[in-house]
Design a protein around this motif. Structure first.
Motif, PDB file in Angstrom:
ATOM      1  N   PRO A  34      77.954  -5.915 -17.065  1.00  0.00           N
ATOM      2  CA  PRO A  34      78.968  -6.821 -16.525  1.00  0.00           C
ATOM      3  C   PRO A  34      78.780  -8.281 -16.945  1.00  0.00           C
ATOM      4  O   PRO A  34      79.729  -9.037 -16.984  1.00  0.00           O
ATOM      5  CB  PRO A  34      78.806  -6.656 -15.015  1.00  0.00           C
ATOM      6  CG  PRO A  34      78.303  -5.263 -14.852  1.00  0.00           C
ATOM      7  CD  PRO A  34      77.375  -5.044 -16.017  1.00  0.00           C
ATOM      8  N   ASP A  35      77.536  -8.668 -17.284  1.00  0.00           N
ATOM      9  CA  ASP A  35      77.309 -10.055 -17.707  1.00  0.00           C
ATOM     10  C   ASP A  35      77.484 -10.234 -19.210  1.00  0.00           C
ATOM     11  O   ASP A  35      77.192 -11.300 -19.748  1.00  0.00           O
ATOM     12  CB  ASP A  35      75.916 -10.530 -17.274  1.00  0.00           C
ATOM     13  CG  ASP A  35      74.792  -9.716 -17.885  1.00  0.00           C
ATOM     14  OD1 ASP A  35      75.088  -8.777 -18.662  1.00  0.00           O
ATOM     15  OD2 ASP A  35      73.625 -10.011 -17.603  1.00  0.00           O
ATOM     16  N   GLY A  36      77.954  -9.181 -19.903  1.00  0.00           N
ATOM     17  CA  GLY A  36      78.197  -9.291 -21.331  1.00  0.00           C
ATOM     18  C   GLY A  36      77.019  -8.939 -22.215  1.00  0.00           C
ATOM     19  O   GLY A  36      77.138  -8.946 -23.436  1.00  0.00           O
TER      20      GLY A  36
ATOM     21  N   LYS B  19      79.880  -8.143  -9.602  1.00  0.00           N
ATOM     22  CA  LYS B  19      79.738  -6.727  -9.930  1.00  0.00           C
ATOM     23  C   LYS B  19      78.587  -6.115  -9.133  1.00  0.00           C
ATOM     24  O   LYS B  19      77.512  -6.715  -8.992  1.00  0.00           O
ATOM     25  CB  LYS B  19      79.485  -6.547 -11.422  1.00  0.00           C
ATOM     26  CG  LYS B  19      80.687  -6.899 -12.281  1.00  0.00           C
ATOM     27  CD  LYS B  19      81.840  -5.985 -12.006  1.00  0.00           C
ATOM     28  CE  LYS B  19      83.045  -6.332 -12.858  1.00  0.00           C
ATOM     29  NZ  LYS B  19      84.208  -5.527 -12.495  1.00  0.00           N
ATOM     30  N   GLU B  20      78.819  -4.913  -8.627  1.00  0.00           N
ATOM     31  CA  GLU B  20      77.780  -4.189  -7.914  1.00  0.00           C
ATOM     32  C   GLU B  20      77.234  -3.090  -8.828  1.00  0.00           C
ATOM     33  O   GLU B  20      77.457  -3.093 -10.027  1.00  0.00           O
ATOM     34  CB  GLU B  20      78.374  -3.591  -6.632  1.00  0.00           C
ATOM     35  CG  GLU B  20      79.029  -4.625  -5.722  1.00  0.00           C
ATOM     36  CD  GLU B  20      78.043  -5.666  -5.211  1.00  0.00           C
ATOM     37  OE1 GLU B  20      76.843  -5.366  -5.120  1.00  0.00           O
ATOM     38  OE2 GLU B  20      78.486  -6.784  -4.910  1.00  0.00           O
ATOM     39  N   ALA B  21      76.519  -2.138  -8.259  1.00  0.00           N
ATOM     40  CA  ALA B  21      75.966  -1.044  -9.044  1.00  0.00           C
ATOM     41  C   ALA B  21      77.072  -0.243  -9.712  1.00  0.00           C
ATOM     42  O   ALA B  21      78.197  -0.179  -9.224  1.00  0.00           O
ATOM     43  CB  ALA B  21      75.143  -0.128  -8.138  1.00  0.00           C
TER      44      ALA B  21
ATOM     45  N   ALA C 171      82.598 -12.227 -24.517  1.00  0.00           N
ATOM     46  CA  ALA C 171      81.481 -11.740 -23.691  1.00  0.00           C
ATOM     47  C   ALA C 171      81.308 -12.571 -22.430  1.00  0.00           C
ATOM     48  O   ALA C 171      80.281 -13.193 -22.195  1.00  0.00           O
ATOM     49  CB  ALA C 171      80.186 -11.725 -24.495  1.00  0.00           C
ATOM     50  N   PRO C 172      82.317 -12.605 -21.569  1.00  0.00           N
ATOM     51  CA  PRO C 172      82.228 -13.458 -20.384  1.00  0.00           C
ATOM     52  C   PRO C 172      81.258 -12.897 -19.351  1.00  0.00           C
ATOM     53  O   PRO C 172      80.988 -11.704 -19.309  1.00  0.00           O
ATOM     54  CB  PRO C 172      83.659 -13.409 -19.840  1.00  0.00           C
ATOM     55  CG  PRO C 172      84.164 -12.059 -20.252  1.00  0.00           C
ATOM     56  CD  PRO C 172      83.538 -11.798 -21.597  1.00  0.00           C
TER      57      PRO C 172
ATOM     58  N   GLU D 144      82.639   1.534 -19.942  1.00  0.00           N
ATOM     59  CA  GLU D 144      82.687   0.107 -20.249  1.00  0.00           C
ATOM     60  C   GLU D 144      83.184  -0.691 -19.045  1.00  0.00           C
ATOM     61  O   GLU D 144      84.072  -0.249 -18.321  1.00  0.00           O
ATOM     62  CB  GLU D 144      83.579  -0.171 -21.459  1.00  0.00           C
ATOM     63  CG  GLU D 144      85.063   0.056 -21.251  1.00  0.00           C
ATOM     64  CD  GLU D 144      85.903  -0.391 -22.438  1.00  0.00           C
ATOM     65  OE1 GLU D 144      87.127  -0.536 -22.246  1.00  0.00           O
ATOM     66  OE2 GLU D 144      85.360  -0.581 -23.531  1.00  0.00           O
ATOM     67  N   PHE D 145      82.587  -1.846 -18.834  1.00  0.00           N
ATOM     68  CA  PHE D 145      83.055  -2.811 -17.844  1.00  0.00           C
ATOM     69  C   PHE D 145      84.042  -3.792 -18.479  1.00  0.00           C
ATOM     70  O   PHE D 145      84.947  -4.280 -17.831  1.00  0.00           O
ATOM     71  CB  PHE D 145      81.879  -3.636 -17.291  1.00  0.00           C
ATOM     72  CG  PHE D 145      81.030  -2.927 -16.281  1.00  0.00           C
ATOM     73  CD1 PHE D 145      81.448  -2.784 -14.965  1.00  0.00           C
ATOM     74  CD2 PHE D 145      79.793  -2.423 -16.633  1.00  0.00           C
ATOM     75  CE1 PHE D 145      80.655  -2.156 -14.026  1.00  0.00           C
ATOM     76  CE2 PHE D 145      78.991  -1.790 -15.699  1.00  0.00           C
ATOM     77  CZ  PHE D 145      79.420  -1.652 -14.392  1.00  0.00           C
TER      78      PHE D 145
END
Length: 345
Positions: free
Chosen positions: A322-324, A206-208, A200-201, A190-191
């Motif tokens: 990462p974008d939710g 964030k990279e790979a 859900a921000p 999980e990120f």
């Protein structure tokens, strides 16, 4: 996302299954098509099937008040079994409670009992009067699991095994009773923490996944205790077992035609155009009948289209990007748009 398993089955082309990425960021081992994964809210389709089997056997009615089985439910004399299944009860979803989510983040291996979960839900006011709207709530399905156990005198895990998994040959599926996953399994990541997932921000920069893991992100949450999801989300399965489950769920293989018709009575789940509709523990995604699932470390989708007899199963070892966004749902949308596009008007 670290890894994914995607499978599509059609009568014309047979079964196509592929694996993408890794099942363990620690050593880079590729994800395998035989890996067990937590399937989150797909569990609701199992719990719902057990309840509908009990309806078929005359052990309860869809129009029974939940108070007949759980007198402690707020306004339970006006909430029906059907409304629990269809997410129209109005009962507060305990997984939206901020303190509960903080506890999950701080003590991920702590076990939870169903009654502890209900106590959190019942401490909050309902969203609306029974039948007055739609609100997805894990509280509904936890109640259904307890009712199934009360009526049968058997643990829910055993009911799943006897009434669903064994009849359909789903030998690699189970309802988790602790934090251990059967082998082989993909590690789950999980990120976004449970607390942060409430909003859900969008997380910038964030990279790979591989590069982030080397810096401690995404976090390995494979061994988080799933008891907090129980009847609503603690099942474990494989892509092959879900390929069996999808058509059985959508066509009512384990139910009578009459009860299956009840299951496929859908209500709007959102006022957004093209949004899924919801039946009795089943959703309609533009003709594909099934469910998606998400809990820490894992995201999943299973669906079957009775008209085309096509099946889609997607399993991802990441619960939120990462974008939710939910990665399995995003992959499923891509599959629908490319492989099963809606006919042009």
């Amino acid at each position: 996302m670290p890894g994914a398993i995607v499978s599509i089955r059609t009568p014309e082309s047979g079964t196509w299954t592929t694996t993408l990425g890794t099942g363990d960021l620690a050593d880079g081992a590729p994800i395998r098509s035989t890996d067990h994964m937590r399937v989150g809210s797909i569990t609701k389709t199992f719990t719902g099937t057990i309840i509908l089997q009990l309806v078929e056997a005359g052990r309860l009615s869809l129009d029974d008040p939940v108070a007949a089985y759980r007198p402690d439910v707020p306004d339970g004399q006006h909430i029906t079994i059907r409304q629990l299944l269809q997410m129209t009860s109005g009962l507060y979803n305990y997984t939206e409670d901020p303190e509960f989510n903080r506890a999950l983040d701080e003590h991920p291996q702590a076990p939870w009992t169903p009654d502890e979960l209900l106590a959190i839900a019942f401490a909050h006011p309902s969203y609306f009067p029974p039948g007055g709207g739609f609100h997805y709530s894990n509280t509904n399905t936890v109640l259904l699991g307890l009712i199934a156990e009360e009526l049968t005198g058997q643990p829910l895990a055993e009911l799943f095994r006897q009434r669903i998994f064994e009849p359909l040959g789903m030998s690699e599926s189970s309802l988790a009773t602790d934090s251990r996953l059967p082998r082989p399994h993909a590690h789950g990541y999980e990120f976004i923490s449970n607390v942060d997932s409430l909003t859900a921000p969008v997380l910038e920069g964030k990279e790979a996944a591989w590069a982030d893991w080397s810096a401690g992100n995404p976090k390995d949450v494979t061994n988080s205790d799933p008891s907090w999801a129980w009847a609503a989300g603690a099942a474990v399965s494989t892509v092959d077992d879900l390929l069996r489950w999808a058509p059985a769920l959508a066509t009512g293989a384990l139910l009578s035609p009459e009860v299956q018709r009840e299951r496929l009575t859908f209500v709007p789940a959102s006022d957004q155009p093209g949004a899924p509709t919801y039946g009795l523990a089943i959703a309609d995604f533009g003709g594909f009948l099934g469910h998606d699932g998400q809990l820490p470390g894992y995201n999943s989708f299973v669906g079957y289209n009775p008209q085309s007899r096509a099946t889609v199963v997607v399993l991802v070892n990441l619960n939120q990007s990462p974008d939710g966004k939910a990665p399995a749902d995003e992959l499923t949308k891509l599959i629908f748009s490319k492989v099963f596009p809606a006919p042009s008007s």
